[in-house]
Design an enzyme around this catalytic site. Structure first.
Site, PDB file in Angstrom:
ATOM      1  N   ASP A  68       0.676  -4.394  -9.378  1.00 32.93           N
ATOM      2  CA  ASP A  68      -0.373  -3.696 -10.105  1.00 32.93           C
ATOM      3  C   ASP A  68       0.045  -2.344 -10.675  1.00 32.93           C
ATOM      4  N   CYS A 113       5.206  -1.452 -14.498  1.00 35.07           N
ATOM      5  CA  CYS A 113       6.459  -0.824 -14.934  1.00 35.07           C
ATOM      6  C   CYS A 113       6.762  -1.208 -16.374  1.00 35.07           C
ATOM      7  N   ASN A 138      -3.351  -7.259 -10.693  1.00 33.84           N
ATOM      8  CA  ASN A 138      -2.190  -7.828 -11.366  1.00 33.84           C
ATOM      9  C   ASN A 138      -2.582  -8.585 -12.616  1.00 33.84           C
ATOM     10  N   ARG A 179       3.826   4.229  12.594  1.00 31.95           N
ATOM     11  CA  ARG A 179       5.100   3.531  12.639  1.00 31.95           C
ATOM     12  C   ARG A 179       6.155   4.429  12.001  1.00 31.95           C
ATOM     13  N   GLN A 222      -3.105 -19.239 -11.841  1.00 32.94           N
ATOM     14  CA  GLN A 222      -1.788 -19.770 -12.213  1.00 32.94           C
ATOM     15  C   GLN A 222      -1.322 -20.829 -11.211  1.00 32.94           C
ATOM     16  N   GLU A 242       5.504  -7.033   2.010  1.00 31.96           N
ATOM     17  CA  GLU A 242       6.827  -7.652   1.962  1.00 31.96           C
ATOM     18  C   GLU A 242       7.443  -7.460   0.584  1.00 31.96           C
ATOM     19  N   PHE A 274       3.894 -10.276  -3.949  1.00 35.78           N
ATOM     20  CA  PHE A 274       2.782  -9.368  -4.187  1.00 35.78           C
ATOM     21  C   PHE A 274       1.558  -9.955  -3.497  1.00 35.78           C
ATOM     22  N   GLN A 275       1.058  -9.241  -2.512  1.00 37.24           N
ATOM     23  CA  GLN A 275      -0.168  -9.607  -1.810  1.00 37.24           C
ATOM     24  C   GLN A 275      -0.123 -11.073  -1.364  1.00 37.24           C
TER      25      GLN A 275
HETATM   26  N1  LIG Z   1      -7.544  -9.207   4.643  1.00 36.94           N
HETATM   27  C1  LIG Z   1      -7.006  -8.364   3.760  1.00 36.94           C
HETATM   28  N2  LIG Z   1      -7.564  -8.215   2.565  1.00 36.94           N
HETATM   29  C2  LIG Z   1      -6.999  -7.421   1.635  1.00 36.94           C
HETATM   30  C3  LIG Z   1      -5.844  -6.672   1.902  1.00 36.94           C
HETATM   31  C4  LIG Z   1      -5.266  -6.810   3.215  1.00 36.94           C
HETATM   32  O1  LIG Z   1      -4.245  -6.187   3.545  1.00 36.94           O
HETATM   33  N3  LIG Z   1      -5.861  -7.667   4.105  1.00 36.94           N
HETATM   34  N4  LIG Z   1      -5.290  -5.882   0.918  1.00 36.94           N
HETATM   35  C5  LIG Z   1      -6.155  -5.431  -0.162  1.00 36.94           C
HETATM   36  C6  LIG Z   1      -5.402  -4.919  -1.318  1.00 36.94           C
HETATM   37  S1  LIG Z   1      -4.433  -3.533  -1.074  1.00 36.94           S
HETATM   38  C7  LIG Z   1      -5.461  -5.470  -2.560  1.00 36.94           C
HETATM   39  S2  LIG Z   1      -4.647  -4.732  -3.893  1.00 36.94           S
HETATM   40  C8  LIG Z   1      -6.249  -6.690  -2.814  1.00 36.94           C
HETATM   41  C9  LIG Z   1      -5.544  -7.650  -3.748  1.00 36.94           C
HETATM   42  O2  LIG Z   1      -6.275  -8.820  -3.841  1.00 36.94           O
HETATM   43  P1  LIG Z   1      -6.047  -9.832  -5.050  1.00 36.94           P
HETATM   44  O3  LIG Z   1      -6.263  -9.091  -6.280  1.00 36.94           O
HETATM   45  O4  LIG Z   1      -6.851 -11.017  -4.804  1.00 36.94           O
HETATM   46  O5  LIG Z   1      -4.496 -10.109  -5.013  1.00 36.94           O
HETATM   47  P2  LIG Z   1      -3.599 -11.359  -4.862  1.00 36.94           P
HETATM   48  O6  LIG Z   1      -3.552 -11.814  -3.479  1.00 36.94           O
HETATM   49  O7  LIG Z   1      -2.334 -10.927  -5.491  1.00 36.94           O
HETATM   50  O8  LIG Z   1      -4.265 -12.509  -5.702  1.00 36.94           O
HETATM   51  C10 LIG Z   1      -4.137 -12.528  -7.048  1.00 36.94           C
HETATM   52  C11 LIG Z   1      -4.163 -13.956  -7.559  1.00 36.94           C
HETATM   53  O9  LIG Z   1      -4.121 -13.875  -8.976  1.00 36.94           O
HETATM   54  C12 LIG Z   1      -3.224 -14.805  -9.503  1.00 36.94           C
HETATM   55  N5  LIG Z   1      -2.710 -14.216 -10.745  1.00 36.94           N
HETATM   56  C13 LIG Z   1      -1.630 -13.435 -10.927  1.00 36.94           C
HETATM   57  N6  LIG Z   1      -1.519 -13.064 -12.219  1.00 36.94           N
HETATM   58  C14 LIG Z   1      -2.577 -13.609 -12.859  1.00 36.94           C
HETATM   59  C15 LIG Z   1      -3.019 -13.586 -14.223  1.00 36.94           C
HETATM   60  O10 LIG Z   1      -2.397 -12.994 -15.084  1.00 36.94           O
HETATM   61  N7  LIG Z   1      -4.174 -14.242 -14.501  1.00 36.94           N
HETATM   62  C16 LIG Z   1      -4.891 -14.902 -13.552  1.00 36.94           C
HETATM   63  N8  LIG Z   1      -6.035 -15.476 -13.878  1.00 36.94           N
HETATM   64  N9  LIG Z   1      -4.470 -14.971 -12.268  1.00 36.94           N
HETATM   65  C17 LIG Z   1      -3.336 -14.337 -11.933  1.00 36.94           C
HETATM   66  C18 LIG Z   1      -2.173 -15.004  -8.454  1.00 36.94           C
HETATM   67  O11 LIG Z   1      -1.637 -16.318  -8.557  1.00 36.94           O
HETATM   68  C19 LIG Z   1      -2.943 -14.761  -7.147  1.00 36.94           C
HETATM   69  O12 LIG Z   1      -3.366 -15.948  -6.569  1.00 36.94           O
HETATM   70  O13 LIG Z   1      -6.494  -7.344  -1.579  1.00 36.94           O
HETATM   71  C20 LIG Z   1      -7.120  -6.500  -0.642  1.00 36.94           C
HETATM   72  N10 LIG Z   1      -7.587  -7.350   0.425  1.00 36.94           N
HETATM   73  N1  LIG Z   2       6.684  -5.691  -2.555  1.00 34.87           N
HETATM   74  C1  LIG Z   2       5.387  -5.380  -2.553  1.00 34.87           C
HETATM   75  N2  LIG Z   2       4.991  -4.152  -2.952  1.00 34.87           N
HETATM   76  C2  LIG Z   2       3.674  -3.843  -2.972  1.00 34.87           C
HETATM   77  C3  LIG Z   2       2.678  -4.779  -2.643  1.00 34.87           C
HETATM   78  C4  LIG Z   2       3.131  -6.058  -2.202  1.00 34.87           C
HETATM   79  O1  LIG Z   2       2.327  -6.922  -1.836  1.00 34.87           O
HETATM   80  N3  LIG Z   2       4.472  -6.309  -2.172  1.00 34.87           N
HETATM   81  N4  LIG Z   2       1.356  -4.457  -2.722  1.00 34.87           N
HETATM   82  C5  LIG Z   2       0.999  -3.283  -3.512  1.00 34.87           C
HETATM   83  C6  LIG Z   2      -0.355  -2.858  -3.149  1.00 34.87           C
HETATM   84  S1  LIG Z   2      -1.664  -3.650  -3.889  1.00 34.87           S
HETATM   85  C7  LIG Z   2      -0.599  -1.847  -2.310  1.00 34.87           C
HETATM   86  S2  LIG Z   2      -2.187  -1.390  -2.002  1.00 34.87           S
HETATM   87  C8  LIG Z   2       0.491  -1.093  -1.724  1.00 34.87           C
HETATM   88  C9  LIG Z   2       0.327  -0.888  -0.245  1.00 34.87           C
HETATM   89  O2  LIG Z   2       1.494  -0.283   0.229  1.00 34.87           O
HETATM   90  P1  LIG Z   2       1.445   0.851   1.292  1.00 34.87           P
HETATM   91  O3  LIG Z   2       0.429   1.854   0.910  1.00 34.87           O
HETATM   92  O4  LIG Z   2       2.805   1.361   1.479  1.00 34.87           O
HETATM   93  O5  LIG Z   2       0.862   0.071   2.543  1.00 34.87           O
HETATM   94  P2  LIG Z   2       1.532  -0.847   3.628  1.00 34.87           P
HETATM   95  O6  LIG Z   2       2.893  -1.277   3.211  1.00 34.87           O
HETATM   96  O7  LIG Z   2       0.550  -1.880   3.954  1.00 34.87           O
HETATM   97  O8  LIG Z   2       1.636   0.097   4.894  1.00 34.87           O
HETATM   98  C10 LIG Z   2       2.162   1.404   4.778  1.00 34.87           C
HETATM   99  C11 LIG Z   2       2.211   2.067   6.107  1.00 34.87           C
HETATM  100  O9  LIG Z   2       0.914   2.295   6.661  1.00 34.87           O
HETATM  101  C12 LIG Z   2       1.077   2.433   8.038  1.00 34.87           C
HETATM  102  N5  LIG Z   2      -0.230   2.418   8.706  1.00 34.87           N
HETATM  103  C13 LIG Z   2      -0.889   1.361   9.238  1.00 34.87           C
HETATM  104  N6  LIG Z   2      -2.083   1.764   9.727  1.00 34.87           N
HETATM  105  C14 LIG Z   2      -2.179   3.102   9.490  1.00 34.87           C
HETATM  106  C15 LIG Z   2      -3.185   4.084   9.736  1.00 34.87           C
HETATM  107  O10 LIG Z   2      -4.253   3.818  10.256  1.00 34.87           O
HETATM  108  N7  LIG Z   2      -2.926   5.358   9.302  1.00 34.87           N
HETATM  109  C16 LIG Z   2      -1.764   5.705   8.695  1.00 34.87           C
HETATM  110  N8  LIG Z   2      -1.613   6.966   8.313  1.00 34.87           N
HETATM  111  N9  LIG Z   2      -0.795   4.793   8.484  1.00 34.87           N
HETATM  112  C17 LIG Z   2      -1.006   3.513   8.834  1.00 34.87           C
HETATM  113  C18 LIG Z   2       2.032   1.312   8.383  1.00 34.87           C
HETATM  114  O11 LIG Z   2       2.708   1.586   9.577  1.00 34.87           O
HETATM  115  C19 LIG Z   2       2.958   1.295   7.175  1.00 34.87           C
HETATM  116  O12 LIG Z   2       4.168   1.958   7.414  1.00 34.87           O
HETATM  117  O13 LIG Z   2       1.736  -1.746  -1.912  1.00 34.87           O
HETATM  118  C20 LIG Z   2       1.963  -2.157  -3.235  1.00 34.87           C
HETATM  119  N10 LIG Z   2       3.317  -2.591  -3.324  1.00 34.87           N
HETATM  120  S1  SF4 Z   3       6.447  -6.031  -9.603  1.00 34.79           S
HETATM  121 FE1  SF4 Z   3       8.109  -4.516  -9.488  1.00 34.79          FE
HETATM  122  S2  SF4 Z   3       8.795  -4.339 -11.634  1.00 34.79           S
HETATM  123 FE2  SF4 Z   3       6.780  -5.299 -11.681  1.00 34.79          FE
HETATM  124  S3  SF4 Z   3       5.300  -3.616 -11.912  1.00 34.79           S
HETATM  125 FE3  SF4 Z   3       5.526  -3.986  -9.707  1.00 34.79          FE
HETATM  126  S4  SF4 Z   3       7.119  -2.547  -9.010  1.00 34.79           S
HETATM  127 FE4  SF4 Z   3       7.270  -2.721 -11.249  1.00 34.79          FE
HETATM  128 MO   LIG Z   4      -3.619  -2.808  -3.082  1.00 35.56          MO
END
Ligand SMILES: Nc1nc2c(c(=O)[nH]1)N[C@H]1C(S)=C(S)[C@@H](COP(=O)(O)OP(=O)(O)OC[C@H]3O[C@@H](n4cnc5c(=O)[nH]c(N)nc54)[C@H](O)[C@@H]3O)O[C@H]1N2
Ligand SMILES: Nc1nc2c(c(=O)[nH]1)N[C@H]1C(S)=C(S)[C@@H](COP(=O)(O)OP(=O)(O)OC[C@H]3O[C@@H](n4cnc5c(=O)[nH]c(N)nc54)[C@H](O)[C@@H]3O)O[C@H]1N2
Ligand code: SF4
Ligand SMILES: [Mo]
Length: 762
Positions: free
Chosen positions: A37, A40, A134, A222, A466, A622, A626-627
């Site tokens: 999201d 880049c 995304n 952590r 997708q 990870e 992504f998610q």
């Molecule tokens: N239980 C739990 N819930 C969470 C979180 C958690 O840690 N635990 N994290 C929260 C966070 S930080 C976030 S950002 C949200 C994210 O929640 P979501 O926005 O639901 O993120 P994704 O799991 O990436 O699901 C996105 C889906 O969109 C599809 N997709 C990707 N690109 C496109 C596109 O261009 N068009 C269409 N139509 N589909 C597409 C992918 O195949 C994927 O299945 O979830 C939140 N919910």
């Molecule tokens: N490769 C990859 N990159 C991503 C994503 C992905 O799915 N994959 N998702 C994107 C999205 S939507 C988001 S929202 C971001 C999330 O990315 P970040 O904000 O970095 O979140 P996390 O990686 O879930 O965890 C970050 C840290 O939070 C710590 N933590 C856990 N609980 C607590 C607490 O209660 N307090 C504090 N202070 N720390 C705590 C954990 O130990 C961990 O080190 O990453 C984004 N980047």
């Molecule tokens: S997936 Fe990687 S290259 Fe694409 S927008 Fe996210 S951080 Fe940038």
């Molecule tokens: Mo997020």
């Protein structure tokens, strides 16, 4: 260290570079990646009409902003499991049997069935879930159609990720700031842990700032990679961020380290705040957070005296029991230390004046007041619903020129938990039609059993996807979605920042994959409301939005890296803040009127249940996924073949567990399976649970859901009252009691290379 120079997007435009010459037969395009999201700026290379490579931008400002998820995208989207044609369910919901239909057949039936639900139960019986992250391509058109039809029930992943923070920031100062990483002298990460492959640009900004001499303060239970690089690491107890900030405020106020002139001129409620802060002496904060009081004080002093400092947005405080207070405490720290809208501080950018923002496209004014009040969650947890945000309409019009400023699309949402209850027949009224676009609802919210019950109780479910996600497996229709390689994009930075960016289309979508624009346009037509989406094509729609620049979208996309107006600082001196008082409301008049504590507070954990002696959080993203997505890409799965929980050695030993074995994590809501990885970075008694696991290669359909029943963290994420933030009603995912037990038998696995194909009935 050098004095901060003003934030200036001009430097992006001025960057001297020449584009790499294209290779023979290769077409290059400047594109914004949407594999996560953060968008880049990258370059795609295509041959014979197909993208063969995603590489980094030629602009030196963007060159390092690329990660493995972006690079692997062409392969990921070309995967044989991609959905290429509209599919209609045959047999029972979730039976896993599909019939291929045309878009016209699908949309005609969907329009009729949705109109029938609206006629029978009212427009509020139609709920939509879309993440805007995304996909970021909904363009506000979904809201626009819903507003015309009369449904307020839009939910999104942004309720747990930045959208809710934006909504809460408005209570303090009417906008959601973005930190000036380029010029700041101190960065505070509350949990947030950007890495080389996780939000790469933010990681690069932090590294560059540190190289310039900026301080880094990290709060994380952590020892994360950011904690390892920090000047000060506060290893606080999970979920105790709000308490920690009270400790900081105590030091900053007692020692007079705040900006007295700003506080007296531009804030209201400082005295009441001081009294509230006095309830949190450092020894109490040390107990609540488990951190050394001297370190807490040192961190607070560094933040206050080594400015301008920034507290970048963090999703960690979006997902806590004290989320509203924690976010408000961040806003208060920024304000009283004098960091608002100054170079190197927290920029309140506003909308770009030349572009029609999504907020305006959404047309929230057409939704009748009585429908706004029906928004699910608005009674008990109103903060990001229409009711909670209504007092900002007038101030926002005054300061930002938009009555409904939908920052990060998070300001007019229904609460997810209430929506799923209503879908399950346990709410104040029924929801009977559910659509999701770019979102995987079963896995992306809390309380999967309730979401599942809700989905099984629908008259109509439509997915725009997708891939055949666990959620899509329960739909009546799965409509094939295009990808970011296959469409142009006008990125308005989520209505958060005033810069505007552009992305070229690199190739035609495969099969019958179509954009969300097309989805909403076709749905508006099918519902008999073609006037709601009057533009013929996405390009026409973009031309309409960018007309104020004097250029067409096509001209902009070819010539312009970013479109912006010259940055200004301390704009509040001219217009005030977009709050009812025009000041920074340390004590929130709006929270008070809504019946909540107008000052932040800290709600402690409920008493511990001895059956569940450990605490878990979900997170630590990870690198390769992504998610909930990307599990179908063999290269990425090779990096993370199985879901892993983390424990430290001592905690594992106490539970009789060893590294690499299969375990179950259990709590009062559910149970998941995972492999145990022993990590010395984990503190005692804390469990890391990975988010969003399912396995596309496992059997599909209800009862199986491709492993979601085995692995999805949403089965452990509670949303009962003790685990909901009071003001927003979002779930507490950072500190849930659980236990970890040994699994004797390993769960069955299939080979990812040998995925089970979609069953399409001919
Ligand atoms: N239980 C739990 N819930 C969470 C979180 C958690 O840690 N635990 N994290 C929260 C966070 S930080 C976030 S950002 C949200 C994210 O929640 P979501 O926005 O639901 O993120 P994704 O799991 O990436 O699901 C996105 C889906 O969109 C599809 N997709 C990707 N690109 C496109 C596109 O261009 N068009 C269409 N139509 N589909 C597409 C992918 O195949 C994927 O299945 O979830 C939140 N919910
Ligand atoms: N490769 C990859 N990159 C991503 C994503 C992905 O799915 N994959 N998702 C994107 C999205 S939507 C988001 S929202 C971001 C999330 O990315 P970040 O904000 O970095 O979140 P996390 O990686 O879930 O965890 C970050 C840290 O939070 C710590 N933590 C856990 N609980 C607590 C607490 O209660 N307090 C504090 N202070 N720390 C705590 C954990 O130990 C961990 O080190 O990453 C984004 N980047
Ligand atoms: S997936 Fe990687 S290259 Fe694409 S927008 Fe996210 S951080 Fe940038
Ligand atoms: Mo997020």
């Amino acid at each position: 260290m050098p004095a901060p120079v003003p934030f200036d997007p001009q430097r992006i435009v001025d960057a001297q570079y020449s584009e790499r010459p294209a290779r023979e037969g290769v077409t290059t395009k400047r594109v914004l990646c949407a594999s996560c999201d953060i968008a880049c700026s990258v370059v795609t290379e295509s041959k014979n009409g197909r993208v063969i490579r995603v590489r980094s931008s030629d602009n030196p400002i963007f060159r390092d902003h690329i990660c493995m998820k972006g690079i692997v995208a062409p392969k990921g989207f070309a995967n044989p499991t991609r959905i290429l044609h509209p599919l209609k369910r045959v047999g029972e919901r979730g039976s896993g049997k599909w019939e291929q239909v045309t878009w016209d057949e699908a949309m005609t039936d969907i329009g009729e069935r949705l109109n029938a639900v609206v006629d029978q139960y009212g427009p509020e019986a139609w709920a939509v879930s879309t993440s805007q992250w995304n996909t970021s391509t909904d363009h506000g058109l979904g809201r626009r159609l819903m507003n015309h039809v009369g449904s307020p029930n839009w939910i999104s992943g942004v309720a747990l990720c930045a959208g809710n923070t934006a909504a809460v920031n408005r209570f303090s100062y009417g906008w959601f700031p973005f930190g000036d990483f380029n010029n700041t002298r101190c960065i505070v990460l509350m949990g947030h842990n950007p890495r080389r492959h996780s939000w790469t640009p933010i990681y690069n900004y932090i590294r560059t700032a540190q190289q310039r001499g900026a301080k880094l303060i990290v709060m994380d239970p952590r020892r994360s990679s950011s904690a390892e690089r920090a000047d000060i690491w506060l290893p606080l107890k999970v979920g105790s961020d709000a308490a920690m900030m009270f400790g900081w405020l105590k030091v900053i106020i007692d020692e007079g380290l705040y900006d007295k002139e700003f506080v007296s001129k531009w804030t209201i409620g400082f005295e009441e705040l001081r009294q509230r802060v006095n309830e949190y002496p450092l020894d109490r904060v040390a107990e609540l957070t488990g951190c050394d009081p001297n370190m807490i004080a040192e961190a607070a002093r560094t933040y206050a005296t080594h400015g301008p400092a920034i507290i970048p947005w963090t999703p960690i405080t979006d997902m806590q029991r004290n989320s509203t207070s924690a976010i408000r405490l961040q806003t208060i720290l920024r304000a009283i230390c004098g960091y608002l809208d100054v170079p190197g501080g927290e920029l309140l950018q506003g909308f770009n004046p030349d572009i029609i923002p999504e907020s305006e496209i959404e047309m929230h004014h057409v939704l009748p007041e009585e429908q706004k009040l029906k928004q699910l969650g608005s009674k008990d947890h109103p903060v990001f619903t229409y009711r909670g945000q209504a007092p900002f309409c007038e101030p926002s019009r005054r300061v930002y020129g938009q009555e409904y400023a939908n920052l990060v699309t998070g300001c007019y949402m229904a609460t997810p938990s209430e929506t799923f209850k209503a879908m399950a027949g346990e709410g104040s009224y029924p929801v009977k039609a559910f659509m999701f676009l770019g979102n995987n609802p079963l896995l992306s919210y809390a309380n999967m059993p309730m979401i599942l019950k809700g989905m099984m109780n629908q008259d109509l479910i439509v997915a725009h996807e997708q891939f055949m996600t666990p959620s899509a497996q329960l739909a009546d229709y799965v409509l094939p979605a295009d990808s970011w390689l296959e469409r142009p994009w006008l990125h308005d930075m989520f209505g958060w920042m005033s810069t505007i960016r552009f992305s070229e289309k690199s190739m035609d979508p495969p099969g019958e994959c179509r954009s969300t624009f097309e989805f909403w346009k076709r749905l508006a037509n099918a519902m008999g409301r073609p006037e709601v989406v009057p533009w013929d094509t996405l390009d026409d729609f973009y031309d309409y939005r960018v007309a104020g620049t004097g250029m067409s979208f096509d001209q902009l996309v070819k010539t312009t890296e970013v479109h912006f107006t010259k940055p200004e600082f301390k704009k509040y001196e001219k217009q005030g803040f977009a709050t009812p008082s025009g000041k920074v409301e340390l004590k929130s008049s709006v929270l008070k009127d809504l019946g909540f504590d107008p000052l932040p507070y800290f709600r402690e954990d409920p008493p511990q249940d001895e059956n569940y002696p450990l605490m878990m959080f979900t997170g630590v993203r990870e690198d390769g996924f992504f998610q909930t997505g990307h599990r179908h890409i063999p290269e990425m799965r090779a990096r993370h073949p199985e879901p892993e929980i983390y424990l430290n050695e001592k905690t594992a030993q106490a539970a009789g567990l060893s590294d690499g074995q299969w375990v179950a994590v259990e709590n009062t809501l559910g149970r998941i399976k995972a492999k145990l990885a022993i990590k010395d970075a984990m503190p005692d008694d804390l469990v890391r649970v990975p988010h969003g696991w399912w396995k596309p290669e496992m059997p599909k359909g209800h009862g199986q859901l491709s492993g979601a029943h085995d692995y999805a963290d949403s089965q452990l994420c509670r949303d009962d009252d003790d685990y909901l933030d009071l003001e927003q009603g979002i779930p507490h995912l950072k500190g849930i009691p659980c236990r970890v037990v040994s699994l004797v038998a390993e769960p069955a696995t299939a080979d990812i290379e040998d995925e089970i194909a979609l069953e399409v009935v001919e």
